[in-house]
Design a protein around this motif. Sequence first.
Motif: not given
Length: 232
Positions: A34-59
């Motif tokens: 499948l051609r995968c499109y990744a979707l992450s949410l910045d929902y005010g979580q205290r562990h915002r470092a996971e968003l940086d991780a999501a960028r790394r993983v998606a790439a």
Amino acid sequence: MNPAHTTAAPAAVVLLSGGLDSATVLALAREQGLRCYALSLDYGQRHRAELDAARRVAAALGAAGHEIVRLDLSRFGGSALTDHALDVPTDGGHDGIPITYVPARNTVMLSLALSWAEVLGAQHLFYGANAVDYSGYPDCRPEYVAAFERMANLATKAAIEGRPIRVQAPIIALRKAEIIRTGLRLGVDYAMTVSCYQADSQGRACGRCDACRIRAQGFTEAGVPDPTPYQP
């Protein structure tokens, strides 16, 4: 060009938190061709470092696109992950659904994924629900996955016109060790991921919350070194 009219591989939208489970799910979706499109949410979580991780993983896993949508659930509170007045539990014991449950989070996220899927012409939604080694969240159960899929096929133009949506939770019945072995087989570098509920700005884990304990136990049971960076 409208993405719905391309002749490339079938598209999928994958919810990507940046954690171990969602990284594995992205790898599994790609394994299906499948051609995968990744979707992450910045929902005010205290562990915002996971968003940086999501960028790394998606790439690293070759996502065809990656969107991070801002939707501030901390305005409502009700969870230790979005309300800094509530402590993340670290004692390993709780009765019922823990305070780290974010009210309706997966429903909100899957609804946004469904919206993007219609625009992309994607008939597949993936997310990292797990009903074995998890913290007891109601929106990680097989019944929930099936119910959301039914709703998606009632609510969308795509489904009414003969392009039904399939909601997939491919790791829902796997133990954490099995998830880790699957990801390693598919080339997932778990050092890039962040699972901790209170990771610091560098993505280092606390080692005490539910997410940390379940993750560490998974690496132990899988018989592989734990690549997680921990806080001093």
